[in-house]
Design a protein around this motif. Sequence first.
Motif, PDB file in Angstrom:
ATOM      1  N   VAL A  98     -36.223 135.749  44.847  1.00  0.00           N
ATOM      2  CA  VAL A  98     -36.719 135.982  46.203  1.00  0.00           C
ATOM      3  C   VAL A  98     -35.746 136.815  47.025  1.00  0.00           C
ATOM      4  O   VAL A  98     -36.121 137.818  47.645  1.00  0.00           O
ATOM      5  CB  VAL A  98     -37.016 134.637  46.900  1.00  0.00           C
ATOM      6  CG1 VAL A  98     -37.295 134.859  48.380  1.00  0.00           C
ATOM      7  CG2 VAL A  98     -38.201 133.945  46.235  1.00  0.00           C
ATOM      8  N   GLN A  99     -34.470 136.413  47.025  1.00  0.00           N
ATOM      9  CA  GLN A  99     -33.491 137.103  47.860  1.00  0.00           C
ATOM     10  C   GLN A  99     -33.377 138.578  47.487  1.00  0.00           C
ATOM     11  O   GLN A  99     -33.372 139.461  48.349  1.00  0.00           O
ATOM     12  CB  GLN A  99     -32.120 136.414  47.705  1.00  0.00           C
ATOM     13  CG  GLN A  99     -31.034 136.959  48.623  1.00  0.00           C
ATOM     14  CD  GLN A  99     -31.294 136.665  50.087  1.00  0.00           C
ATOM     15  OE1 GLN A  99     -31.946 135.680  50.414  1.00  0.00           O
ATOM     16  NE2 GLN A  99     -30.803 137.534  50.964  1.00  0.00           N
ATOM     17  N   ASN A 100     -33.309 138.854  46.169  1.00  0.00           N
ATOM     18  CA  ASN A 100     -33.205 140.251  45.712  1.00  0.00           C
ATOM     19  C   ASN A 100     -34.433 141.064  46.093  1.00  0.00           C
ATOM     20  O   ASN A 100     -34.317 142.219  46.534  1.00  0.00           O
ATOM     21  CB  ASN A 100     -33.015 140.294  44.197  1.00  0.00           C
ATOM     22  CG  ASN A 100     -31.575 140.059  43.792  1.00  0.00           C
ATOM     23  OD1 ASN A 100     -30.675 140.264  44.601  1.00  0.00           O
ATOM     24  ND2 ASN A 100     -31.364 139.621  42.568  1.00  0.00           N
ATOM     25  N   LEU A 101     -35.607 140.482  45.910  1.00  0.00           N
ATOM     26  CA  LEU A 101     -36.842 141.208  46.212  1.00  0.00           C
ATOM     27  C   LEU A 101     -36.946 141.533  47.698  1.00  0.00           C
ATOM     28  O   LEU A 101     -37.325 142.650  48.075  1.00  0.00           O
ATOM     29  CB  LEU A 101     -38.062 140.390  45.757  1.00  0.00           C
ATOM     30  CG  LEU A 101     -38.534 140.584  44.318  1.00  0.00           C
ATOM     31  CD1 LEU A 101     -39.698 139.655  44.015  1.00  0.00           C
ATOM     32  CD2 LEU A 101     -38.940 142.028  44.065  1.00  0.00           C
ATOM     33  N   VAL A 102     -36.615 140.570  48.544  1.00  0.00           N
ATOM     34  CA  VAL A 102     -36.694 140.795  49.990  1.00  0.00           C
ATOM     35  C   VAL A 102     -35.722 141.902  50.408  1.00  0.00           C
ATOM     36  O   VAL A 102     -36.077 142.795  51.194  1.00  0.00           O
ATOM     37  CB  VAL A 102     -36.405 139.490  50.760  1.00  0.00           C
ATOM     38  CG1 VAL A 102     -36.258 139.761  52.249  1.00  0.00           C
ATOM     39  CG2 VAL A 102     -37.522 138.481  50.535  1.00  0.00           C
ATOM     40  N   MET A 156     -45.216 140.231  54.168  1.00  0.00           N
ATOM     41  CA  MET A 156     -44.873 140.191  52.744  1.00  0.00           C
ATOM     42  C   MET A 156     -43.571 139.415  52.524  1.00  0.00           C
ATOM     43  O   MET A 156     -43.457 138.599  51.593  1.00  0.00           O
ATOM     44  CB  MET A 156     -44.758 141.618  52.216  1.00  0.00           C
ATOM     45  CG  MET A 156     -44.718 141.742  50.721  1.00  0.00           C
ATOM     46  SD  MET A 156     -44.871 143.460  50.188  1.00  0.00           S
ATOM     47  CE  MET A 156     -46.655 143.690  50.279  1.00  0.00           C
ATOM     48  N   LYS A 157     -42.584 139.643  53.386  1.00  0.00           N
ATOM     49  CA  LYS A 157     -41.322 138.908  53.280  1.00  0.00           C
ATOM     50  C   LYS A 157     -41.551 137.412  53.489  1.00  0.00           C
ATOM     51  O   LYS A 157     -40.945 136.580  52.810  1.00  0.00           O
ATOM     52  CB  LYS A 157     -40.322 139.427  54.319  1.00  0.00           C
ATOM     53  CG  LYS A 157     -39.765 140.815  54.035  1.00  0.00           C
ATOM     54  CD  LYS A 157     -38.839 141.243  55.175  1.00  0.00           C
ATOM     55  CE  LYS A 157     -38.278 142.635  54.961  1.00  0.00           C
ATOM     56  NZ  LYS A 157     -37.435 143.066  56.108  1.00  0.00           N
ATOM     57  N   ALA A 158     -42.428 137.072  54.434  1.00  0.00           N
ATOM     58  CA  ALA A 158     -42.707 135.657  54.705  1.00  0.00           C
ATOM     59  C   ALA A 158     -43.307 134.971  53.484  1.00  0.00           C
ATOM     60  O   ALA A 158     -42.918 133.853  53.123  1.00  0.00           O
ATOM     61  CB  ALA A 158     -43.643 135.532  55.905  1.00  0.00           C
ATOM     62  N   SER A 159     -44.258 135.635  52.824  1.00  0.00           N
ATOM     63  CA  SER A 159     -44.895 135.030  51.642  1.00  0.00           C
ATOM     64  C   SER A 159     -43.906 134.900  50.488  1.00  0.00           C
ATOM     65  O   SER A 159     -44.004 133.966  49.693  1.00  0.00           O
ATOM     66  CB  SER A 159     -46.112 135.859  51.224  1.00  0.00           C
ATOM     67  OG  SER A 159     -45.731 137.181  50.895  1.00  0.00           O
ATOM     68  N   LEU A 160     -42.945 135.824  50.392  1.00  0.00           N
ATOM     69  CA  LEU A 160     -41.929 135.730  49.334  1.00  0.00           C
ATOM     70  C   LEU A 160     -40.957 134.585  49.614  1.00  0.00           C
ATOM     71  O   LEU A 160     -40.644 133.790  48.715  1.00  0.00           O
ATOM     72  CB  LEU A 160     -41.162 137.049  49.232  1.00  0.00           C
ATOM     73  CG  LEU A 160     -41.888 138.232  48.593  1.00  0.00           C
ATOM     74  CD1 LEU A 160     -41.114 139.524  48.813  1.00  0.00           C
ATOM     75  CD2 LEU A 160     -42.105 138.005  47.106  1.00  0.00           C
ATOM     76  N   CYS A 161     -40.479 134.483  50.854  1.00  0.00           N
ATOM     77  CA  CYS A 161     -39.484 133.467  51.196  1.00  0.00           C
ATOM     78  C   CYS A 161     -40.036 132.056  51.075  1.00  0.00           C
ATOM     79  O   CYS A 161     -39.275 131.091  50.932  1.00  0.00           O
ATOM     80  CB  CYS A 161     -38.955 133.704  52.608  1.00  0.00           C
ATOM     81  SG  CYS A 161     -37.896 135.168  52.744  1.00  0.00           S
ATOM     82  N   SER A 207     -36.630 127.305  48.199  1.00  0.00           N
ATOM     83  CA  SER A 207     -36.185 126.323  49.189  1.00  0.00           C
ATOM     84  C   SER A 207     -35.020 126.847  50.017  1.00  0.00           C
ATOM     85  O   SER A 207     -34.818 126.422  51.156  1.00  0.00           O
ATOM     86  CB  SER A 207     -35.779 125.027  48.486  1.00  0.00           C
ATOM     87  OG  SER A 207     -34.761 125.289  47.528  1.00  0.00           O
ATOM     88  N   SER A 208     -34.258 127.798  49.468  1.00  0.00           N
ATOM     89  CA  SER A 208     -33.111 128.325  50.196  1.00  0.00           C
ATOM     90  C   SER A 208     -33.515 129.337  51.257  1.00  0.00           C
ATOM     91  O   SER A 208     -32.714 129.671  52.126  1.00  0.00           O
ATOM     92  CB  SER A 208     -32.120 128.980  49.225  1.00  0.00           C
ATOM     93  OG  SER A 208     -32.731 130.059  48.542  1.00  0.00           O
ATOM     94  N   THR A 209     -34.731 129.847  51.196  1.00  0.00           N
ATOM     95  CA  THR A 209     -35.170 130.857  52.170  1.00  0.00           C
ATOM     96  C   THR A 209     -36.345 130.398  53.017  1.00  0.00           C
ATOM     97  O   THR A 209     -36.907 131.185  53.770  1.00  0.00           O
ATOM     98  CB  THR A 209     -35.566 132.163  51.450  1.00  0.00           C
ATOM     99  OG1 THR A 209     -36.586 131.881  50.477  1.00  0.00           O
ATOM    100  CG2 THR A 209     -34.373 132.801  50.762  1.00  0.00           C
ATOM    101  N   VAL A 210     -36.716 129.119  52.905  1.00  0.00           N
ATOM    102  CA  VAL A 210     -37.930 128.657  53.582  1.00  0.00           C
ATOM    103  C   VAL A 210     -37.796 128.740  55.102  1.00  0.00           C
ATOM    104  O   VAL A 210     -38.789 128.971  55.811  1.00  0.00           O
ATOM    105  CB  VAL A 210     -38.286 127.225  53.126  1.00  0.00           C
ATOM    106  CG1 VAL A 210     -37.255 126.225  53.628  1.00  0.00           C
ATOM    107  CG2 VAL A 210     -39.667 126.835  53.606  1.00  0.00           C
ATOM    108  N   ALA A 211     -36.564 128.593  55.636  1.00  0.00           N
ATOM    109  CA  ALA A 211     -36.402 128.684  57.093  1.00  0.00           C
ATOM    110  C   ALA A 211     -36.706 130.085  57.598  1.00  0.00           C
ATOM    111  O   ALA A 211     -37.146 130.264  58.740  1.00  0.00           O
ATOM    112  CB  ALA A 211     -34.973 128.286  57.478  1.00  0.00           C
ATOM    113  N   ARG A 212     -36.498 131.090  56.741  1.00  0.00           N
ATOM    114  CA  ARG A 212     -36.778 132.461  57.152  1.00  0.00           C
ATOM    115  C   ARG A 212     -38.277 132.711  57.267  1.00  0.00           C
ATOM    116  O   ARG A 212     -38.700 133.659  57.936  1.00  0.00           O
ATOM    117  CB  ARG A 212     -36.134 133.433  56.160  1.00  0.00           C
ATOM    118  CG  ARG A 212     -34.615 133.422  56.260  1.00  0.00           C
ATOM    119  CD  ARG A 212     -33.947 134.046  55.068  1.00  0.00           C
ATOM    120  NE  ARG A 212     -34.264 135.462  54.953  1.00  0.00           N
ATOM    121  CZ  ARG A 212     -33.821 136.226  53.954  1.00  0.00           C
ATOM    122  NH1 ARG A 212     -33.054 135.698  53.011  1.00  0.00           N
ATOM    123  NH2 ARG A 212     -34.140 137.496  53.901  1.00  0.00           N
ATOM    124  N   VAL A 213     -39.073 131.886  56.593  1.00  0.00           N
ATOM    125  CA  VAL A 213     -40.535 132.010  56.752  1.00  0.00           C
ATOM    126  C   VAL A 213     -40.900 131.782  58.214  1.00  0.00           C
ATOM    127  O   VAL A 213     -41.728 132.495  58.782  1.00  0.00           O
ATOM    128  CB  VAL A 213     -41.273 130.991  55.847  1.00  0.00           C
ATOM    129  CG1 VAL A 213     -42.785 131.121  56.021  1.00  0.00           C
ATOM    130  CG2 VAL A 213     -40.891 131.193  54.392  1.00  0.00           C
TER     131      VAL A 213
END
Length: 787
Positions: free
Chosen positions: A446-450, A475-480, A484-490
């Motif tokens: 996820v992190q790399n793709l975003v 698109m970034k929201a659906s990836l994050c 679990s480490s990026t869910v807050a960024r959603v």
Amino acid sequence: MSDLTHMVHIIDTEHPWDVYSINSGHVEIITCLEWDQSGSRLLSADADGHIKCWSMTDHLANSWENTVGSMVEGDPVVALSWLHNGVKLALHVEKSGASNFGEKFSRVKFSPSLTLFGGKPMEGWIAVTISGLVTVSLLKPNGQVLTSTESLCRLRCRVALADIAFTGGGNIVVATSDGSSTSPVQFYKVCVSVVNEKCKIDTEILPSLFMRCTTNPARKDKYPAITHLKFLARDMSEQVLLCASNQNTSIVECWSLRKEGLPVNNIFQQISPVVGDKQPMILKWRILSATNDLDRVSAVALPKLPISLTNTDLKVANDTKFFPGLGLALAFHDGSVHIVHRLSLQTMAVFYGSSSQRPVDEQTIKRQRTASPLVHFKAMQLSWTSLALVGIDNHGKLSMLRIIPSMGHALDMNMSLRHLLFLLEYCMVTGYDWWDILLHVQPNMVQNLVEKLHEEYMRQNAALQQVLSTRIVAMKASLCKLSSSTVARVCDYHAKLFLIAISCTLKSLLRPHFLNTPDKSPGDRLTEICSKITDIDIDKVMINLKTEEFVLEMTTLQSLQQLIQWVGDFVLYLLASLPNQGSPVRPGHSFLRDGAALGMLRELMVVIRIWGLLKPSCLPVYTATSDTQDSMSLLFRLLTKLWLCCRDENHPTEPDDTLIDECCLLPSQLLIPNIDWLPINDGIISKLQNKQLVRLQFGKAPGLIGYTVSSQFDAFVRAPGQPKIDHLRQLHLGAYPTEECKSCTRCGCVTMLKSPNKTTAVKQWEQRWIKNCLCGGLWRRMPLSYF
């Protein structure tokens, strides 16, 4: 039989258990179903020649109605298609590493099947019947339907199989077969026009072909029936796939239509020599590839991606054979599914179903064929990017297969990421749903793709960035959401989408004071002045604006109070969370370093301040410890200081201790509001990360059969029984809403179906979301029992 009901069942891939069933009204069996390109309309045709067009009711994915239709009485329909709208954006696989989207994806010159005045494509459909008739129905803008029917050729014959494709010149090509491999596969060019308010059809015979397997004397009787006839793509009328079968085996051939020079006899060469490109040309079908004997084919699914590969690109095709979208799917009676290259027909991957076994010798094959029929797919469809395959088997079960981009071969992580990134970029440019790509994104990707997606986006020109600005955030929201480490960024991305929408809407309400409109709109001037004047005093910034451009009706200002309140609450929440900025899992963290978003909030605070002078009741309401405190000025001063730290993205600075200390005091000066961050999303995508088989039952959500909402969302979602909120209107609905609501099929955003406010400004705001949610997802009606 008179009581037999023919149903059409519609499901969304994110909620496959939530099936919407329509009583189609067809008297005979339904023979064809065809979606339009947007997925908002559906054609159904039956064995009695009736064709019906279904449309979404109120743009809801689980509410449909039959609007118009046509018929060829008593003549079963064997092929059906929407007319082409002339839009074709090709992918250049060999340029997937280019930085410019214009090099990776190019607009192909393609004419619509029929155009209205001004070049706008005319909507409609074309169908082929079993008796050799072609019928075309055109939808006029006023709702009227023009229908015409013609014979494909003078000598009508039975049509068992047919398919429809389109040419770049706006013509239509129809391929037909009577089902016998000893008969030729016929091709016809169909031209549609409107003459004197009537639909006119002209047909022309094109070169035909005989399958290669029937021209071999030793094998001509081995495959008596043609069972599948498909163009490789709806806009690729020069390539066709044919499958001939007997009771046990099949053979598949790929043919291509080419222009070839017609040899001229020497006698005529001497009389009139052929010079340069004046040589006469003819169209001729040539076989591209053919398979060996296969198990009996039960279904075929073709890719939809318009990848730019020509007839001579077999070498390029082999070099890029692991790229998704180059393969087509063949289902067999033994229950297996093969992914084969769409040009060379070489096997790329094999899937063995639960009922299929890997044959080890000839005796095993014979035992399988004498046993009872195995479970196998009767119909299949590939997703838009060919990363998912949906099929219905002979027992009526619906299955979805995940097609790994590497096709089972060992590819390094970088190659897999590049494939997924390329397809995400294509979906971002075209607007197609990227749900099937998310099936292949693992949490560690996820992190790399975003980051890479953002890098590629920033390389584009400013105009294209503005067009894609909201789509990339969605698109970034659906990836994050997949890690679990990026869910807050959603939460942050959803808030950013909401902030962009509010900013655009409120700025659009501003009108120039004089009729002679200047070069820049009031909204543009507001942005320019706020970026130049860095004063921390909100009143000093106001002095530089033409306040007469901000004058609105009192009722309009009051109707916007909920949106204004959200802006005020959001600014207060962000500033109060600044002392905790070291915790990236806290929602709102990314805003503290986003100069563009903070600048947008600063502009809105200025607008709200001016409107507050006209209508004080429209101002955001704060609960302060002191009656004399000017909360708006305080927040603007702190917000400006924070904005100055990160306005230069290339050289950001850390907030000084004075600013952090002032933000630490905010909870003792103002009551910090609770932000309703994340809509509850009960979709299936987050339950598919472990790549384990998930069994579902129609009518029962996963939570009822052993699944629970992922714990990674528990910190941000509202628990059952807590008050619900209309996420678009920012209105509280209560713990158990009594108003009918709709929910986004992708992000779970909830809003009321009917507007409680009738003012023009609110209608303008709600009109933005009439078809799609903030994230671009479709709406579905939510029963009150859902809450």
